[in-house]
Write a protein that holds these residues in place. Structure first.
Motif, PDB file in Angstrom:
ATOM      1  N   LYS A  89       0.881  -1.230   0.092  1.00 46.60           N
ATOM      2  CA  LYS A  89       0.075  -0.097   0.034  1.00 46.60           C
ATOM      3  C   LYS A  89       1.027   1.175  -0.089  1.00 46.60           C
ATOM      4  N   TYR A  90       0.259   2.252  -0.190  1.00 46.77           N
ATOM      5  CA  TYR A  90       0.914   3.694  -0.544  1.00 46.77           C
ATOM      6  C   TYR A  90       0.487   4.517   0.703  1.00 46.77           C
ATOM      7  N   VAL A  91       1.456   5.423   1.377  1.00 46.40           N
ATOM      8  CA  VAL A  91       0.998   6.367   2.453  1.00 46.40           C
ATOM      9  C   VAL A  91       1.336   7.614   1.799  1.00 46.40           C
ATOM     10  N   PHE A  92       0.371   8.645   2.000  1.00 46.95           N
ATOM     11  CA  PHE A  92       0.234   9.975   1.223  1.00 46.95           C
ATOM     12  C   PHE A  92      -0.203  11.027   1.829  1.00 46.95           C
ATOM     13  N   PRO A  93       0.076  12.224   1.929  1.00 48.04           N
ATOM     14  CA  PRO A  93      -0.229  13.222   2.915  1.00 48.04           C
ATOM     15  C   PRO A  93      -1.713  13.338   2.512  1.00 48.04           C
ATOM     16  N   LEU A 152      -2.366  11.697   7.233  1.00 52.05           N
ATOM     17  CA  LEU A 152      -1.938  10.681   6.486  1.00 52.05           C
ATOM     18  C   LEU A 152      -3.269   9.783   5.914  1.00 52.05           C
ATOM     19  N   VAL A 153      -2.717   9.377   4.563  1.00 49.90           N
ATOM     20  CA  VAL A 153      -4.190   8.616   4.036  1.00 49.90           C
ATOM     21  C   VAL A 153      -3.145   7.429   3.528  1.00 49.90           C
ATOM     22  N   ILE A 154      -3.752   6.148   4.106  1.00 51.54           N
ATOM     23  CA  ILE A 154      -3.388   4.844   3.256  1.00 51.54           C
ATOM     24  C   ILE A 154      -4.105   4.682   2.101  1.00 51.54           C
ATOM     25  N   TRP A 155      -3.499   4.383   1.093  1.00 52.28           N
ATOM     26  CA  TRP A 155      -4.099   4.235  -0.233  1.00 52.28           C
ATOM     27  C   TRP A 155      -3.849   2.607  -0.555  1.00 52.28           C
ATOM     28  N   THR A 156      -4.731   1.891  -1.495  1.00 55.29           N
ATOM     29  CA  THR A 156      -4.623   0.623  -1.625  1.00 55.29           C
ATOM     30  C   THR A 156      -3.520   0.543  -2.989  1.00 55.29           C
ATOM     31  N   GLY A 157      -3.399   1.583  -3.492  1.00 51.22           N
ATOM     32  CA  GLY A 157      -2.232   1.566  -4.715  1.00 51.22           C
ATOM     33  C   GLY A 157      -1.944   3.101  -4.809  1.00 51.22           C
ATOM     34  N   ARG A 171      -7.989   3.412  -4.240  1.00 47.37           N
ATOM     35  CA  ARG A 171      -8.771   3.856  -3.232  1.00 47.37           C
ATOM     36  C   ARG A 171      -8.221   3.806  -1.591  1.00 47.37           C
ATOM     37  N   VAL A 172      -9.003   4.820  -1.188  1.00 47.10           N
ATOM     38  CA  VAL A 172      -8.447   5.306   0.094  1.00 47.10           C
ATOM     39  C   VAL A 172      -8.954   4.099   1.439  1.00 47.10           C
ATOM     40  N   GLU A 173      -7.870   3.659   2.226  1.00 47.41           N
ATOM     41  CA  GLU A 173      -8.407   2.451   3.026  1.00 47.41           C
ATOM     42  C   GLU A 173      -8.466   3.167   4.549  1.00 47.41           C
ATOM     43  N   PHE A 176     -11.448   8.224   8.938  1.00 45.15           N
ATOM     44  CA  PHE A 176     -12.250   7.447   8.097  1.00 45.15           C
ATOM     45  C   PHE A 176     -11.311   6.117   7.831  1.00 45.15           C
ATOM     46  N   ASP A 177     -12.229   5.011   7.906  1.00 47.04           N
ATOM     47  CA  ASP A 177     -11.544   3.700   7.652  1.00 47.04           C
ATOM     48  C   ASP A 177     -12.619   2.791   6.814  1.00 47.04           C
ATOM     49  N   ARG A 178     -11.970   2.217   5.745  1.00 49.96           N
ATOM     50  CA  ARG A 178     -13.105   1.390   4.865  1.00 49.96           C
ATOM     51  C   ARG A 178     -13.408   0.413   5.762  1.00 49.96           C
TER      52      ARG A 178
END
Lengths: 436, 410
Positions: free
Chosen positions: A70-74, A382-387, A395-397, A407-409
């Protein structure tokens, strides 16, 4: 892609024992300002990012989120929002309504901030509408969904105000209901005059207070002048205490406001929409004005036709601080796509594209010391993305603001059932009431 | 702000009876229009000249976050808050300028202003200010203004205050309106709503019990509901967990304390005003009858027929004409009133459907229709005065406030 192997040390050594520690491990970290880290760790302590790197030690007791693959993005920053305002976002009644404040009308009774969290957006500049040459004071918020709106306001953030040029403040797009007269101004000349006159009045107002202070210090028995909230606002702009974000489309009016600002001695922080920014990017650059714009949204009114999706790249290449923003609760849910499109239209690099919806917005809001990138010491937004966030397949996890999950899926899916049950229980309770 | 209920309120013997019949002997009469609606009065519901009924005036200043989409300032909620803020600043300035002039007539003479004179005791904490606010956010908005200007705040409405922390209401008396939302009759209106809407509707009546548990000082008030619904609304709060003792205090000594008349009213004590209700069973039980009612020591005999005959005055089909800038708009409404609640249908130039929010408290009739205009629907709120088979009044619409009049079909 740059690779990072350096060890980044924790700076939160003095943090209290109660502070929650979360480690997101094995992630591809898009730091925005320091390249990409493969299989890295972001350590969150309390509300802050404590450490980022490929080789960060995870302290005992930390909650570990394994983000392999997964990806972490601001958190994405939207520099043009009208979400979460109760009632109208326009105080339409006067050509200058600088006394009104968005902060007074924030509401949590709207689902859109939560949907924006699900799109990775965490911070927004909520602006007054564009019905007046000088609109109300705007507010910088984080979407702390579930908390009272007073906690959404970013403490210590710069004060901001909305100006508007062109068709909207000249009432072309705000027609009063039948029986009510159209108000001044109705031309671009009039819009310019409203702005200029407001600052002339503000100088007079400041002079009256200066005179009062002088006389009071001389020991005279004087009554202070009436405090006028509109004039206080204008004076605070002149004192540099309020940042101007001005709605503008056409090149000529962008140049007009730059001239008026120079004449009256205030700064414009950013032009908003700025579809013709590519024509005057050098002048904007010289005046130190940024731009918040759409990538491919135009043609919706007379002044929005001479537009191009290359506008963003042209402004960036001219050195203008540029962000993509939404003006829409819907678009605010996927500003990452707008950033990605700037790679196709104008060939921005991946890093430049990522900046469009993060650090550049933070700079326009003058909050880049706190948000907009993944760096130790910054807010843990921070946002954890699936890709990769520039891919439409991602999409955002999970979305964090200041270390808290908003938010958490997986949690969302669980809550849907809980909420359905709550609703059924409430309706059953209501049915069970004996009507009198 | 300068309006004083004591000078403007007109209560007929029949108006008094609709309240007396429910055991009410004292009311807070509140002007009800505008952002600053004016100052209220504590009135005993005695017979005799109006002036003799006044227990305390002014009792409080009243304000609400009322918006009117009229394109005059303030038109929006944020404009209303800015207007309130500027008004308090102006009142402070007016008081200071006045004092300076009294001290030294060589100072500039302040302009006369009845409105700012009325607000002066409010910014000096001599007179409380009652803000109408139902939702937690509106209550917080009022509380924030009160903190900013150091005002003595009282909240009225508060029907969604069940979700607030006690700390947020510390030191703020609350007048909870027991005019609870009824469940809409149509299934989709009742069930196909966001959870928060259902929550507020169903949990609203738990507010008094919740406030009692949290130790918040509160009174129960009829609010915008008809006088006849007062006891019904209180019973609903009791069913949701409010003790009858707490309910009794909330309609006697607590409101007396909130408005500073507890030396005269609110308990049965030697030396207090003899406002006494005698009932055939505990007052919050259904089918309670007032057997004797004393106001200012004199027995009054309210006519129970008043309300039922009054209600029937509304029943029937009315032909209404709304005077809009673009011409007259014809609307027909068929109404039926029951215990103050009015239901019915409308049809005409602006679509058709069921009316909502119908209320009749003789002679005042209120109801709302969803008017269609250029493919959009807007709530039009009718506020009229019924006089036999005629009605006239105003409609708050998206076009501004309009006049309407009409008559009942024979």
């Amino acid at each position: 892609m740059k690779k990072w192997g350096a060890l980044l040390l924790s700076i939160a050594a003095g943090a209290s024992a109660q502070e929650r520690v979360t480690a997101i491990t094995n992630a591809t970290i898009l730091t925005v300002t320091s390249g990409t880290i493969d299989r890295g760790t972001v350590l969150i302590r309390g509300s802050k990012i404590a450490a980022v790197g490929a080789d960060v030690a995870v302290p005992a007791g930390a909650t570990v989120i394994d983000a392999t693959g997964k990806y972490v993005f601001p958190g994405i920053i939207d520099t043009h929002s009208h979400s979460a305002v109760e009632g109208s976002v326009n105080e339409v009644s006067l050509p200058n309504t600088g006394m009104v404040r968005i902060a007074d009308a924030l509401t949590a009774d709207e689902i859109s901030p939560y949907r924006q969290l699900a799109g990775g957006t965490t911070t927004a500049l909520i602006l007054h509408g564009s019905s007046n040459a000088i609109g109300g004071q705007s507010e910088i918020v984080k979407w702390k969904w579930g908390r009272p709106v007073s906690e959404w306001i970013v403490a210590g953030a710069p004060r901001t105000i909305k100006f508007a040029l062109g068709e909207n403040p000249k009432s072309a797009n705000f027609r009063p209901p039948p029986g009510i007269e159209r108000q001044y101004p109705s031309t671009r000349m009039g819009v310019e005059e409203v702005v200029r006159k407001s600052f002339v009045d503000a100088r007079d107002y400041m002079a009256r207070w200066d005179e009062y202070e002088t006389r009071r210090k001389r020991g005279e028995d004087v009554v202070p002048p009436r405090r006028d909230l509109l004039m206080e606002t204008m004076a605070d702009i002149l004192r540099g205490n309020i940042d101007v974000h001005s709605h503008a489309y056409r090149a000529d009016e962008i140049l007009m406001l730059i001239d008026v600002a120079r004449e009256h001695g205030f700064d414009i922080r950013a032009f908003q929409h700025v579809l013709e920014g590519y024509k005057v990017a050098r002048e904007m650059m010289a005046a130190g004005v940024g731009g918040g714009t759409f990538i491919d949204w135009w043609g919706y009114k007379a002044e929005a036709y001479d537009a191009t999706p290359y506008n963003v790249a042209l402004m960036v290449r001219s050195g203008v601080l540029t962000a993509v923003n939404s003006d829409s609760s819907e678009l605010a849910r996927h500003l990452n796509y707008d950033a990605a499109k700037a790679m196709k239209y104008g060939g921005l690099s991946e890093e430049e594209a990522l900046r469009l919806c993060t650090i550049n917005g933070a700079k326009l809001l003058r909050l880049d010391d706190r948000i907009g990138s993944i760096e130790a010491g910054k807010d843990a937004d921070l946002v954890i993305w699936t890709g990769h966030p520039l891919s439409t397949y991602s999409r955002v996890e999970t979305t964090f603001i200041e270390g808290e999950i908003y938010f958490d899926r997986a949690r969302d899916l669980r809550q849907r059932q809980e909420r359905a049950r709550e609703k059924a229980d409430l309706l059953a309770r209501e049915r069970a009431r004996r009507p009198e | 702000a300068a309006s004083v209920a004591a000078e403007t309120i007109v209560l007929s013997e029949a108006d008094l009876d609709t309240r007396r019949i429910t055991g009410v002997t004292t009311v807070l009469a509140v002007p009800s229009t505008g952002i600053f609606s004016g100052r209220s009065v504590v009135l005993n519901l005695s017979s005799g000249p109006a002036a003799s009924r006044v227990v305390r005036t002014p009792a409080a200043m009243h304000a609400a976050f009322r918006t009117r989409p009229t394109w005059t300032y303030p038109d929006s909620l944020m404009g209303v808050v800015a207007y309130l803020r500027q008004s308090f600043l102006d009142a402070q300035h007016h008081a200071a300028a006045r004092a300076a002039y009294d001290r030294n007539p060589a100072q500039p003479r302040p302009a006369a202003s009845a409105d700012l004179d009325a607000l002066t005791p409010v910014v000096r904490r001599e007179l409380p200010i009652v803000f109408m606010a139902d939702s937690p956010e509106a209550i917080r908005r009022a509380a924030s203004l009160a903190r900013e200007f150091n005002l003595r705040l009282i909240i009225a409405g508060a029907r969604q205050a069940y979700s607030m922390d006690a700390g947020e209401l510390r030191g703020v008396p609350v007048l909870v309106s027991v005019d609870w939302q009824d469940a809409p009759s149509a299934r989709e209106d009742r069930e196909e709503q966001p959870l928060r809407v259902i929550r507020d509707r169903v949990l609203g009546p738990t507010t008094p019990a919740v406030l009692a548990k949290k130790g918040v000082q509160f009174a129960l008030v009829s609010g915008s509901g008809g006088a006849g619904d007062f006891l019904r609304g209180i019973r609903a709060a009791i069913r949701e967990g409010l003790s009858t003792d707490d309910a009794l205090r909330a309609v006697t000594i607590t409101p007396a304390r909130i408005f500073g008349v507890d030396r005269q009213l609110g308990t049965l004590e030697r030396g207090k005003i003899a406002n006494v209700v005698v009932t055939d069973r505990p007052i919050f039980e259904r089918r309670v009858k007032m057997t004797h009612l004393f106001v200012d020591g004199r027995e009054v005999r309210p006519q129970p027929a008043a309300e039922t005959t009054a209600a029937s005055a509304v029943d029937g089909t009315w032909n209404l004409t709304v005077v809009a800038p673009q011409g007259e708009i014809a609307i027909h409404v068929t109404l039926r009133a029951e215990r103050g609640h009015v239901s019915g249908t409308f049809s005409g130039d602006r679509g058709s459907g069921e009316i909502t929010g119908g209320h009749y408290d003789r002679p005042a009739l209120q109801f709302t229709i969803s008017a269609e205009l250029e493919a959009e629907t807007h709530d039009w709120v009718f506020n009229g005065t019924v006089d036999d088979d005629r009605i006239e009044g105003t409609v708050s619409t998206n076009l501004g406030t309009l006049q309407f009049s009409g008559s009942k079909q024979p």
